[in-house]
Design a protein around this motif. Structure first.
Motif, short mmCIF file in Angstrom:
data_model
loop_
_atom_site.label_atom_id
_atom_site.label_comp_id
_atom_site.label_asym_id
_atom_site.label_seq_id
_atom_site.Cartn_x
_atom_site.Cartn_y
_atom_site.Cartn_z
N SER A 118 0.86 -1.18 0.00
CA SER A 118 0.00 0.00 0.00
C SER A 118 0.91 1.23 0.00
O SER A 118 2.07 1.15 -0.41
N THR A 119 0.41 2.36 0.46
CA THR A 119 1.18 3.60 0.31
C THR A 119 2.47 3.59 1.13
O THR A 119 3.41 4.32 0.79
N ASN A 120 2.54 2.78 2.18
CA ASN A 120 3.78 2.70 2.98
C ASN A 120 4.71 1.62 2.42
O ASN A 120 5.23 0.78 3.15
N TRP A 121 4.95 1.67 1.11
CA TRP A 121 5.68 0.60 0.43
C TRP A 121 7.12 0.47 0.91
O TRP A 121 7.71 -0.61 0.84
N ARG A 122 7.70 1.54 1.44
CA ARG A 122 9.09 1.46 1.90
C ARG A 122 9.24 0.46 3.05
O ARG A 122 10.28 -0.19 3.17
N ASP A 123 8.21 0.36 3.90
CA ASP A 123 8.28 -0.62 4.99
C ASP A 123 8.45 -2.03 4.43
O ASP A 123 9.24 -2.83 4.96
#
Length: 204
Positions: A118-123
């Motif tokens: 989702s939008t927190n793809w860096r995690d």
């Protein structure tokens, strides 16, 4: 969304605090409330869970997919709630936090994890990648059905991509699948599935 804290908290404090019926993760001592996922995200998760369940039932493997169990990092005060966590139930007797906290810490208990981006793809691509690798989880899928990640992960131009990280000599090696590529899984080598079938699982 991160909780504002004066100081980092421990996993034990997190478990005592954590309310029921809501999803939270612990990232290096900071509490993160997991946002309500979109319908498309849930479509993908449900589709993949169904495919994996059918496969491990067919193969008579001692696996299960829990609803809200956590994966605890051994090296930091972190605990994650993967979109799909495949458990090897035969090893749960060895897990110190399973019975009371539904939390696993050992690679022997976790054949595979899947994160749907989702939008927190860096995690998913950085933080969880590193900690799942350190735990020694044999296989880690990142399903980026919207092509949100950096171009080094999803191509240029960006395309929906399934990245499968397989543990080789303690380090993850990646294979990437797009469009009609057939998924290749070490955990389920006979799985008959293409990347496009996963991406098309969203409700119309």
């Amino acid at each position: 969304m991160a909780q504002s804290l004066e100081k980092p908290i421990t996993f034990a404090e997190f478990i005592q605090w954590k309310p029921e019926n809501k999803r939270y993760e612990l990232h290096d001592g900071a509490i993160f409330e997991m946002p309500q996922p979109t319908g498309e995200h849930e479509d993908i998760v449900g589709f993949l869970a169904e495919k994996l369940i059918l496969e491990y039932v067919r193969l008579n493997l001692p696996y299960s997919i829990p609803k809200t169990a956590l994966v605890k990092s051994p090296s930091s005060e972190s605990a994650y709630s993967p979109d799909i966590l495949l458990l090897n139930r035969s090893n749960l007797v060895n897990e110190p936090f399973w019975k009371q906290e539904s939390t696993v810490t050992m690679a022997e208990s976790i054949p595979l994890v899947i994160e749907v981006v989702s939008t927190n793809w860096r995690d998913d691509y950085y933080k969880k990648y590193g900690e799942y690798e350190e735990i020694g989880i044999p296989e880690y899928w990142i399903v980026d059905y919207l092509g949100l990640g950096a171009r080094k992960f999803v191509g240029n131009p960006k395309k929906p991509t399934v990245s499968i990280y397989s543990l080789v000599d303690g380090e993850y090696q990646v294979s990437q699948f797009r469009e009609n590529d057939c998924i290749r899984s070490l955990t389920f080598p006979e799985l008959n599935l293409t990347a496009q079938q996963i991406f098309q699982a969203v409700s119309i």
